[in-house]
Design a protein around this motif. Structure first.
Motif, PDB file in Angstrom:
ATOM      1  N   ILE A  13      49.425  64.044  90.018  1.00  0.00           N
ATOM      2  CA  ILE A  13      49.387  62.610  89.785  1.00  0.00           C
ATOM      3  C   ILE A  13      49.056  61.905  91.094  1.00  0.00           C
ATOM      4  O   ILE A  13      49.224  62.459  92.174  1.00  0.00           O
ATOM      5  CB  ILE A  13      50.728  62.066  89.220  1.00  0.00           C
ATOM      6  N   VAL A 132      60.051  62.928  89.254  1.00  0.00           N
ATOM      7  CA  VAL A 132      58.809  63.714  89.292  1.00  0.00           C
ATOM      8  C   VAL A 132      59.001  65.151  89.752  1.00  0.00           C
ATOM      9  O   VAL A 132      58.119  65.983  89.549  1.00  0.00           O
ATOM     10  CB  VAL A 132      57.722  63.025  90.170  1.00  0.00           C
ATOM     11  N   ARG A 135      57.963  68.609  88.043  1.00  0.00           N
ATOM     12  CA  ARG A 135      57.174  68.154  86.895  1.00  0.00           C
ATOM     13  C   ARG A 135      55.724  67.851  87.298  1.00  0.00           C
ATOM     14  O   ARG A 135      54.801  68.088  86.540  1.00  0.00           O
ATOM     15  CB  ARG A 135      57.838  66.907  86.320  1.00  0.00           C
ATOM     16  N   PHE A 136      55.543  67.303  88.522  1.00  0.00           N
ATOM     17  CA  PHE A 136      54.216  66.904  89.006  1.00  0.00           C
ATOM     18  C   PHE A 136      54.089  67.217  90.493  1.00  0.00           C
ATOM     19  O   PHE A 136      55.088  67.272  91.204  1.00  0.00           O
ATOM     20  CB  PHE A 136      53.997  65.393  88.855  1.00  0.00           C
ATOM     21  N   GLN A 146      46.395  60.656  86.084  1.00  0.00           N
ATOM     22  CA  GLN A 146      46.874  61.018  84.747  1.00  0.00           C
ATOM     23  C   GLN A 146      46.898  59.808  83.801  1.00  0.00           C
ATOM     24  O   GLN A 146      47.420  59.908  82.692  1.00  0.00           O
ATOM     25  CB  GLN A 146      48.295  61.611  84.817  1.00  0.00           C
TER      26      GLN A 146
END
Length: 153
Positions: A13, A132, A135-136, A146
Motif C-alpha cells: 500500500i 497494518v 497485513r500490508f 490499493q
C-alpha cells in the motif's frame, strides 16, 4: 491454522489510501498510513456518550472529506474504551476508542479507532501500525496503490 504471510506475500500500500468504514456508513475517506502512530484515529466531532440496553455507546459526526465540511455523517458505535493518547505535538488527550471494520482494496478487517477532532490536520484519518502490521507492506514513496477515489475530491 492459517500460516502468517511472509513479507514478500503481503500486498503493498502507499503512504495514503482511500478506505471505507462500512459499519460507520463511511463509503470513502482518505487516510494517511502512519507507521509512526501505534493506533488509528478518525476525525470526529459532537462526540456524545450514552447507553443502549446497558452497553456504553458513543455517537459522533464525521466530515470524511479533507478541507470540506460536507457531507456530514452522523454515526454511532459501541464504546470499547477511553484511552490517553499522546498526539504528534506531545499533548495527552483522553479519547474514546471504538472497534469497527475497515476496507482497503479487497481486504476487510477489524481495527480499533480513536475518535478525535482532526480539523487542523491534513488527513481526516490515520491508519496506524497496529492496523497494518502483518497485513500490508507500506511503500512510502507511492500513493493509492490499493485504492482510488470513488468520487472527485
Amino acid at each position: 491454522m492459517q500460516h502468517p504471510k511472509t513479507p514478500s506475500q503481503l500486498p503493498v500500500i502507499g503512504w495514503r489510501e482511500y478506505l471505507q468504514l462500512p459499519e460507520l456508513g463511511i463509503s470513502e475517506i482518505k487516510a494517511k498510513i502512519d507507521t509512526g502512530a501505534r493506533s488509528s484515529a478518525l476525525h470526529a466531532f459532537d462526540i456524545e456518550y450514552f447507553e443502549r440496553d446497558g452497553t456504553p455507546m458513543v455517537s459522533f459526526k464525521v466530515h470524511p472529506r479533507q478541507r470540506d465540511n460536507h457531507p456530514t455523517i452522523q454515526t454511532e458505535a459501541k464504546l470499547l474504551d477511553k484511552r490517553e493518547v499522546r498526539s504528534s505535538s506531545g499533548q495527552a488527550q483522553l479519547r474514546p476508542v471504538i472497534q469497527t471494520s475497515v476496507q482497503l482494496g479487497d481486504e476487510q478487517w477489524s481495527i480499533e479507532l480513536t475518535l478525535t477532532n482532526r480539523d487542523d490536520m491534513g488527513f481526516r484519518m490515520l491508519l496506524g501500525r497496529e492496523a497494518v502490521r502483518r497485513r500490508f507492506l507500506v511503500d512510502a514513496g507511492n500513493s493509492y496503490l490499493q485504492s482510488s477515489p470513488l468520487s472527485p475530491q
